[in-house]
Motif scaffolding. Structure first.
Motif, mmCIF file in Angstrom:
data_model
loop_
_atom_site.group_PDB
_atom_site.id
_atom_site.type_symbol
_atom_site.label_atom_id
_atom_site.label_comp_id
_atom_site.label_asym_id
_atom_site.label_seq_id
_atom_site.Cartn_x
_atom_site.Cartn_y
_atom_site.Cartn_z
ATOM 1 N N LEU A 1 0.830 -1.210 0.000
ATOM 2 C CA LEU A 1 0.000 0.000 0.000
ATOM 3 C C LEU A 1 0.864 1.258 0.000
ATOM 4 C CD1 LEU A 1 -2.759 -1.097 2.530
ATOM 5 C CD2 LEU A 1 -3.063 -0.651 0.097
ATOM 6 N N ALA A 2 1.976 1.223 0.726
ATOM 7 C CA ALA A 2 2.875 2.380 0.724
ATOM 8 C C ALA A 2 3.447 2.614 -0.667
ATOM 9 C CB ALA A 2 3.993 2.164 1.735
ATOM 10 N N GLY A 3 3.832 1.548 -1.357
ATOM 11 C CA GLY A 3 4.331 1.700 -2.721
ATOM 12 C C GLY A 3 3.283 2.244 -3.665
ATOM 13 N N GLN A 4 2.019 1.828 -3.480
ATOM 14 C CA GLN A 4 0.950 2.333 -4.330
ATOM 15 C C GLN A 4 0.689 3.816 -4.114
ATOM 16 O OE1 GLN A 4 -2.482 -0.118 -3.582
ATOM 17 N NE2 GLN A 4 -1.668 -1.859 -4.729
ATOM 18 N N GLY A 5 1.002 4.331 -2.932
ATOM 19 C CA GLY A 5 0.777 5.751 -2.681
ATOM 20 C C GLY A 5 1.965 6.626 -3.013
ATOM 21 N N ILE A 6 3.184 6.182 -2.681
ATOM 22 C CA ILE A 6 4.373 7.012 -2.883
ATOM 23 C C ILE A 6 4.801 7.015 -4.350
ATOM 24 C CG2 ILE A 6 6.774 7.341 -2.193
ATOM 25 C CD1 ILE A 6 6.091 6.038 0.459
ATOM 26 N N GLY A 7 4.599 5.899 -5.056
ATOM 27 C CA GLY A 7 4.999 5.839 -6.463
ATOM 28 C C GLY A 7 4.368 6.926 -7.317
ATOM 29 N N PRO A 8 3.041 7.122 -7.270
ATOM 30 C CA PRO A 8 2.445 8.220 -8.045
ATOM 31 C C PRO A 8 2.920 9.604 -7.629
ATOM 32 C CG PRO A 8 0.777 6.588 -7.513
ATOM 33 C CD PRO A 8 2.010 6.205 -6.752
ATOM 34 N N VAL A 9 3.341 9.773 -6.368
ATOM 35 C CA VAL A 9 3.899 11.077 -5.967
ATOM 36 C C VAL A 9 5.194 11.352 -6.731
ATOM 37 C CG1 VAL A 9 4.872 12.369 -4.035
ATOM 38 C CG2 VAL A 9 2.814 10.988 -3.702
ATOM 39 N N LEU A 10 6.060 10.348 -6.853
ATOM 40 C CA LEU A 10 7.279 10.506 -7.641
ATOM 41 C C LEU A 10 6.954 10.777 -9.109
ATOM 42 C CD1 LEU A 10 9.477 7.642 -6.147
ATOM 43 C CD2 LEU A 10 9.492 10.078 -5.567
ATOM 44 N N ALA A 11 5.930 10.094 -9.621
ATOM 45 C CA ALA A 11 5.529 10.334 -11.014
ATOM 46 C C ALA A 11 5.006 11.753 -11.200
ATOM 47 C CB ALA A 11 4.470 9.313 -11.425
ATOM 48 N N ALA A 12 4.302 12.272 -10.186
ATOM 49 C CA ALA A 12 3.810 13.649 -10.278
ATOM 50 C C ALA A 12 4.969 14.645 -10.300
ATOM 51 C CB ALA A 12 2.880 13.949 -9.105
ATOM 52 N N LEU A 13 5.976 14.414 -9.468
ATOM 53 C CA LEU A 13 7.161 15.280 -9.512
ATOM 54 C C LEU A 13 7.850 15.194 -10.872
ATOM 55 C CD1 LEU A 13 8.662 14.531 -5.977
ATOM 56 C CD2 LEU A 13 7.400 16.577 -6.706
ATOM 57 N N GLU A 14 7.867 14.007 -11.418
ATOM 58 C CA GLU A 14 8.458 13.812 -12.740
ATOM 59 C C GLU A 14 7.690 14.582 -13.803
ATOM 60 O OE1 GLU A 14 9.800 9.671 -14.089
ATOM 61 O OE2 GLU A 14 7.789 9.881 -14.931
ATOM 62 N N HIS A 15 6.365 14.494 -13.763
ATOM 63 C CA HIS A 15 5.545 15.211 -14.750
ATOM 64 C C HIS A 15 5.613 16.714 -14.529
ATOM 65 C CE1 HIS A 15 2.309 15.317 -17.732
ATOM 66 N NE2 HIS A 15 1.776 16.285 -17.004
ATOM 67 N N TRP A 16 5.658 17.131 -13.269
ATOM 68 C CA TRP A 16 5.673 18.563 -12.965
ATOM 69 C C TRP A 16 6.978 19.207 -13.416
ATOM 70 C CZ3 TRP A 16 7.753 21.323 -8.374
ATOM 71 C CH2 TRP A 16 7.279 22.635 -8.304
ATOM 72 N N THR A 17 8.078 18.477 -13.308
ATOM 73 C CA THR A 17 9.382 18.995 -13.747
ATOM 74 C C THR A 17 9.655 18.736 -15.222
ATOM 75 O OG1 THR A 17 10.384 16.923 -12.984
ATOM 76 C CG2 THR A 17 10.411 18.792 -11.464
ATOM 77 N N GLU A 18 8.659 18.140 -15.933
ATOM 78 C CA GLU A 18 8.751 17.889 -17.373
ATOM 79 C C GLU A 18 9.915 16.972 -17.742
ATOM 80 O OE1 GLU A 18 8.805 21.596 -19.391
ATOM 81 O OE2 GLU A 18 6.741 22.126 -18.807
ATOM 82 N N LEU A 19 10.211 16.023 -16.873
ATOM 83 C CA LEU A 19 11.207 14.992 -17.186
ATOM 84 C C LEU A 19 10.561 13.895 -18.024
ATOM 85 C CD1 LEU A 19 13.017 14.676 -13.749
ATOM 86 C CD2 LEU A 19 13.925 15.705 -15.844
ATOM 87 N N PRO A 20 11.337 13.116 -18.768
ATOM 88 C CA PRO A 20 10.759 12.024 -19.567
ATOM 89 C C PRO A 20 10.034 11.026 -18.679
ATOM 90 C CG PRO A 20 13.022 12.464 -20.237
ATOM 91 C CD PRO A 20 12.791 13.265 -18.994
ATOM 92 N N PRO A 21 8.926 10.434 -19.162
ATOM 93 C CA PRO A 21 8.163 9.467 -18.358
ATOM 94 C C PRO A 21 9.026 8.272 -17.943
ATOM 95 C CG PRO A 21 6.914 10.137 -20.298
ATOM 96 C CD PRO A 21 8.285 10.708 -20.461
ATOM 97 N N GLY A 22 9.096 8.030 -16.649
ATOM 98 C CA GLY A 22 9.857 6.907 -16.123
ATOM 99 C C GLY A 22 11.215 7.279 -15.564
ATOM 100 N N ALA A 23 11.650 8.530 -15.730
ATOM 101 C CA ALA A 23 12.996 8.909 -15.298
ATOM 102 C C ALA A 23 13.129 8.852 -13.773
ATOM 103 C CB ALA A 23 13.333 10.312 -15.813
ATOM 104 N N VAL A 24 12.201 9.504 -13.051
ATOM 105 C CA VAL A 24 12.301 9.559 -11.593
ATOM 106 C C VAL A 24 12.034 8.182 -10.977
ATOM 107 C CG1 VAL A 24 11.303 10.571 -9.509
ATOM 108 C CG2 VAL A 24 11.723 11.998 -11.520
ATOM 109 N N THR A 25 11.025 7.472 -11.480
ATOM 110 C CA THR A 25 10.709 6.163 -10.908
ATOM 111 C C THR A 25 11.833 5.158 -11.153
ATOM 112 O OG1 THR A 25 9.454 5.727 -12.935
ATOM 113 C CG2 THR A 25 8.219 6.437 -11.010
ATOM 114 N N ALA A 26 12.418 5.167 -12.361
ATOM 115 C CA ALA A 26 13.532 4.248 -12.628
ATOM 116 C C ALA A 26 14.742 4.605 -11.773
ATOM 117 C CB ALA A 26 13.895 4.290 -14.108
ATOM 118 N N GLY A 27 15.028 5.904 -11.636
ATOM 119 C CA GLY A 27 16.153 6.316 -10.795
ATOM 120 C C GLY A 27 15.935 5.962 -9.337
#
Length: 605
Positions: free
Chosen positions: A563-589
């Protein structure tokens, strides 16, 4: 007789059954696809011709009005930008051309592909043809429809195969494997001299018939023991001076310490497992997840807060789900509580039809997640959990990681997002009512499962963080928000790969499994083609499956990590989208960093 070997045989038999079902659906779909394609192509062609005729009539009317004012055809100002705007406003139109009656092109908007279907309209003024409008159709719409149908067929076959394998495995577990394990335990007890009747169960089956045959063999021994007791009582009655009493008591003590004959006159109840209801609840509840990101983003469209709104909804779901799981652990309720919670989850899901505010939508999703985990957790903690923990983990894997979300994407493609959402909410409501009305209270004993290593739980949470951030927080919410066919195939591929990875007895180190899960969004970051995304989902599923294997997920700590992974993962994706990084950059890192942290000495436990 080796019960463990029979368990493994049932695992592979279920896998073969699922593959057969998937192959049948694929073959049937591919054979019928030609007929469907022909009919669908004719429908698209007729609708496209009607649209082209409407566009041609509109352009011809505007050009004819200009010519009626006396403007020469060669001197019409702004003809090309006008045609460009009309072509851009109609996605089925590839290009529009304005020609004179002799075919000389005067203005072009868009492109006119060679050999493309098109339509012509003549522009007449006072009965004289002064110009011709040519409108060409694009083939992209037809190709996109054919591609979506192929993806839907592949996803449907994968979902049906996994569900068939899961149901077959649970049927073999309840009907053959567990009775066989009980029989083996009974025979071992008989071998140790405990001559009891181990077959007086309320539930019957082929293995218990075999156990009854074994019991009939020891019936004469039990009768002989009873006759021996009767003879001893008779000797005691006539032994007035008690001279034979010491020798007789010593013989009976020797028999009683060597053999045991008790336990044959009582019925031994086998507690039923609520796993069938659990699979259905998780299947319907998790099917909403790929639709949530689109709904959340639509409530803050085109603003800088859009990605954070999506992240907050997923984070609220995760936090509420953790609270629901803790409540299920503490309350230890029965089917009535589980059914009531699932019914409330269905009502909260249905309420999205009347909630247009972002805050109310967030509250409804938090309430639905709370009730879902309360109901599903209550079912998971019901009687028979200890014996069924590995298969509880398998059921949770297939329902949560793949079949549920991919089913939601499939319904979104076939029914539309809002109708799919309402259908899933109604299904949860009906499931909760049926559970509360038809199931009686079962045994709820203390948790007796083995503990799982702390680092294994953290590794599972890390892999879930990467996968959920990439698929749900990024792809399903933004670039693939309306491409439900592709999302369904990606999620089905993820689940199939994870289920296959969970079958072998051997495993991978935690760090390597997390690295495989992070390699999924990494591959998607490097290449954006269809096949590369499918490959990325498969690799991420393999990493997640090796961490999910066995009974790890069937523990409260592992469920909280998920459940923690399901909640924190989209937060990282939101930071990724907000900073206009390529999809998957923050989550893969992040996945790479967590894998490296697990390599530290403290992380290898």
């Amino acid at each position: 007789m080796n019960a463990r070997r029979e368990f493994r045989r049932s695992d592979w038999l279920s896998l073969v059954g699922g593959l057969v079902v998937m192959a049948i659906i694929l073959l049937t779909g591919l054979v019928g696809r030609q007929i469907i394609e022909r009919e669908r192509t004719n429908e698209i062609r007729a609708a496209t011709e009607q649209l082209l005729a409407s566009v041609a009539e509109t352009v011809a009317s505007d050009v004819g009005r200009a010519l009626g004012y006396g403007i020469p055809l060669d001197d019409i100002y702004g003809a090309e930008p006008y045609l460009e705007a009309v072509a851009a406003a109609n996605s089925e139109v590839a290009g529009i051309a304005l020609t004179d009656p002799q075919g000389r092109v005067l203005a072009v908007g868009g492109a006119l592909p060679t050999g493309a279907a098109g339509i012509e309209r003549q522009v007449e003024v006072n009965g004289q043809v002064l110009a011709v409008i040519k409108v060409a159709a694009t083939n992209s719409f037809t190709r996109q429809a054919a591609r979506d149908r192929l993806l839907i067929l592949l996803a449907s076959a994968a979902i049906a195969g996994m569900l068939a394998a899961l149901l077959l495995r649970l049927m073999l577990l309840e009907g053959t494997d567990l009775p066989l394990a009980r029989l083996q335990s009974s025979l071992r007890s008989i071998g140790r001299g405990r001559f009891g009747d181990y077959t007086a169960y309320e539930r019957r089956g082929p293995v218990l018939l075999l156990a009854a045959s074994a019991t009939r063999v020891i019936i004469p021994i039990r009768h002989g023991y009873r006759q021996l007791l009767a003879a001893a009582r008779e000797i005691t009655a006539v032994d007035l001076d008690h001279s034979a009493q010491p020798r007789l008591q010593g013989a009976m003590d020797l028999i009683s310490t060597t053999y045991t004959f008790a336990g044959g006159d009582r019925s031994r109840r086998v507690h039923a497992w609520a796993g069938w209801w659990l699979v259905a609840a998780l299947l319907l509840g998790e099917a909403v997840r790929p639709l949530v990101g689109g709904f959340a983003a639509d409530r803050a469209p085109g603003t800088s807060a859009e990605p954070m709104r999506v992240a907050l909804v997923f984070l609220a779901q995760s936090a509420a789900g953790a609270v629901g799981l803790v409540l299920a652990w503490r309350l230890r309720g029965g089917p009535v509580l589980a059914g009531f919670a699932l019914a409330l989850c269905g009502l909260a899901t249905l309420s999205v039809e009347w909630l247009y505010s972002g805050g109310l939508f967030l509250a409804s999703r938090a309430g639905a997640a709370l009730m879902l985990t309360l109901g599903a957790g209550t079912l998971a903690l019901s009687g028979g959990v200890r014996l069924r923990r590995p298969w509880l983990g398998l059921a949770t894997l297939i329902a949560v990681a793949g079949c549920g979300p991919s089913l939601g994407s499939l319904l979104g493609e076939l029914l539309g997002r809002r109708l799919a959402y309402a259908t899933l909410g109604g299904g949860l409501l009906l499931l909760g009512i049926c559970l509360a009305l038809t199931q009686r209270s079962g045994h709820r004993g203390p948790w007796s499962g083995h503990a799982v290593g702390r680092r294994s739980v953290l590794a599972l949470g890390a892999a879930a963080l990467v996968v959920n951030g990439w698929l749900f927080g990024q792809l399903a919410a933004f670039p693939l928000r309306y491409d439900y066919a592709l999302m369904a195939l990606l999620l089905a591929t993820l689940a199939a790969a994870a289920a296959l990875a969970a079958l072998p007895r051997w495993g991978l180190p935690n760090a390597l499994a997390v690295l495989l899960a992070a390699a999924g969004p990494g591959i998607g970051l490097l290449e954006h083609s269809l096949w590369s995304m499918i490959l990325a989902a498969a690799i991420a599923g393999i990493g997640l499956g090796f961490l999910w294997r066995g009974a790890r997920i069937a523990t409260p700590a592992a469920a909280l990590a998920l459940l923690a992974g399901q909640g924190i993962g989209p937060v990282l994706a939101a930071l990724e989208h907000w900073t206009e990084l390529p999809p998957g950059a923050v989550t893969a890192g992040t996945g790479l960093l967590l894998a490296l942290l697990l390599l530290l000495p403290a992380g290898r436990r």
